[in-house]
Write a protein that holds these residues in place. Sequence first.
Motif, PDB file in Angstrom:
ATOM      1  N   LEU A   1       2.504   3.323   2.787  1.00 13.51           N
ATOM      2  CA  LEU A   1       2.370   1.867   2.726  1.00 13.51           C
ATOM      3  C   LEU A   1       3.669   1.234   2.253  1.00 13.51           C
ATOM      4  CD1 LEU A   1      -1.136   2.046   1.120  1.00 13.51           C
ATOM      5  CD2 LEU A   1      -0.646   1.208   3.432  1.00 13.51           C
ATOM      6  N   ALA A   2       4.205   0.345   3.044  1.00  8.12           N
ATOM      7  CA  ALA A   2       5.448  -0.351   2.708  1.00  8.12           C
ATOM      8  C   ALA A   2       5.239  -1.248   1.495  1.00  8.12           C
ATOM      9  CB  ALA A   2       5.911  -1.197   3.893  1.00  8.12           C
ATOM     10  N   GLY A   3       6.323  -1.553   0.820  1.00  7.03           N
ATOM     11  CA  GLY A   3       6.259  -2.455  -0.320  1.00  7.03           C
ATOM     12  C   GLY A   3       5.705  -3.809   0.075  1.00  7.03           C
ATOM     13  N   GLN A   4       4.773  -4.298  -0.733  1.00  9.44           N
ATOM     14  CA  GLN A   4       4.143  -5.589  -0.471  1.00  9.44           C
ATOM     15  C   GLN A   4       4.337  -6.487  -1.682  1.00  9.44           C
ATOM     16  OE1 GLN A   4       2.673  -6.434   2.446  1.00  9.44           O
ATOM     17  NE2 GLN A   4       3.155  -4.404   3.248  1.00  9.44           N
ATOM     18  N   THR A   5       4.784  -7.703  -1.412  1.00  9.01           N
ATOM     19  CA  THR A   5       4.891  -8.722  -2.447  1.00  9.01           C
ATOM     20  C   THR A   5       3.816  -9.770  -2.181  1.00  9.01           C
ATOM     21  OG1 THR A   5       6.526  -9.984  -1.187  1.00  9.01           O
ATOM     22  CG2 THR A   5       7.384  -8.325  -2.749  1.00  9.01           C
ATOM     23  N   ALA A   6       3.931 -10.912  -2.805  1.00 11.44           N
ATOM     24  CA  ALA A   6       2.930 -11.972  -2.678  1.00 11.44           C
ATOM     25  C   ALA A   6       3.198 -12.877  -1.478  1.00 11.44           C
ATOM     26  CB  ALA A   6       2.882 -12.793  -3.967  1.00 11.44           C
ATOM     27  N   LEU A   7       3.668 -12.306  -0.388  1.00  9.65           N
ATOM     28  CA  LEU A   7       3.943 -13.110   0.803  1.00  9.65           C
ATOM     29  C   LEU A   7       2.653 -13.514   1.504  1.00  9.65           C
ATOM     30  CD1 LEU A   7       6.938 -11.238   2.490  1.00  9.65           C
ATOM     31  CD2 LEU A   7       6.999 -13.336   1.121  1.00  9.65           C
ATOM     32  N   ASP A   8       2.619 -14.778   1.943  1.00 12.93           N
ATOM     33  CA  ASP A   8       1.500 -15.223   2.765  1.00 12.93           C
ATOM     34  C   ASP A   8       1.836 -14.938   4.231  1.00 12.93           C
ATOM     35  OD1 ASP A   8       3.246 -17.262   3.636  1.00 12.93           O
ATOM     36  OD2 ASP A   8       2.222 -18.837   2.511  1.00 12.93           O
ATOM     37  N   ALA A   9       0.947 -15.338   5.139  1.00 12.25           N
ATOM     38  CA  ALA A   9       1.139 -15.060   6.562  1.00 12.25           C
ATOM     39  C   ALA A   9       2.370 -15.743   7.143  1.00 12.25           C
ATOM     40  CB  ALA A   9      -0.112 -15.473   7.344  1.00 12.25           C
ATOM     41  N   ASP A  10       2.868 -16.789   6.463  1.00 11.06           N
ATOM     42  CA  ASP A  10       4.071 -17.489   6.918  1.00 11.06           C
ATOM     43  C   ASP A  10       5.343 -16.917   6.311  1.00 11.06           C
ATOM     44  OD1 ASP A  10       2.628 -19.325   8.518  1.00 11.06           O
ATOM     45  OD2 ASP A  10       2.213 -20.571   6.755  1.00 11.06           O
ATOM     46  N   GLY A  11       5.220 -15.856   5.498  1.00 12.82           N
ATOM     47  CA  GLY A  11       6.389 -15.231   4.899  1.00 12.82           C
ATOM     48  C   GLY A  11       6.893 -15.927   3.658  1.00 12.82           C
ATOM     49  N   LYS A  12       6.037 -16.709   3.018  1.00 10.99           N
ATOM     50  CA  LYS A  12       6.421 -17.410   1.792  1.00 10.99           C
ATOM     51  C   LYS A  12       5.740 -16.754   0.601  1.00 10.99           C
ATOM     52  CE  LYS A  12       7.202 -22.011   3.726  1.00 10.99           C
ATOM     53  NZ  LYS A  12       7.388 -21.789   5.072  1.00 10.99           N
TER      54      LYS A  12
END
Length: 132
Positions: free
Chosen positions: A31-42
Motif C-alpha cells: 500500500l502506497a503512502g496515503q495522506t489526508a488528500l481528498d478526491a481533488d488532491g487537496k
Amino acid sequence: MSTERVNPPDLSPPTGFSHAVVATGSRVVFLAGQTALDADGKVTGATLPEQFERALANLLAALTAAGGTPADLARVTVYATDVAAYRTQAGELGRVWRRLAGRDYPAMAVVEVVRLWDEEAMVELDGFAVLP
C-alpha cells in the motif's frame, strides 16, 4: 489467510500495535503512502486527528479496492511531522484506528519526518497486507 499476532511476554505490552504478525496467504498487497488528500488532491483537515482519519480511510480504501480488509494488514508505518504531537494525541488517534480498522493491530512503527510531499500534510501511512 491466517494471521497470528505475536506479543512476547518479555517485551513491553503493546498498545495499539502488535510486536509481530505472522501471516500466511497467497497475495501480498503493498500500500502506497496515503495522506489526508481528498478526491481533488487537496489535503483536508486542520488537525492531526482529522488528517490521520482521512489518511487511514484512504489507506483502507486502497486495501479494499485490492480485495482486502483491515484484518489483512500485516504492517503499517506512520510518518508524522511531529511525533510529540502524535504521542499527545495518541488516545484520540487510537480511537480513530479502532473505529475504522478494528482491533486486529498490525506490526507498526511511527517515524518523525521533516516534511511530507504535500507541505500541509501532518501524517502519512503506508503498509502491506497479506490476502488469502
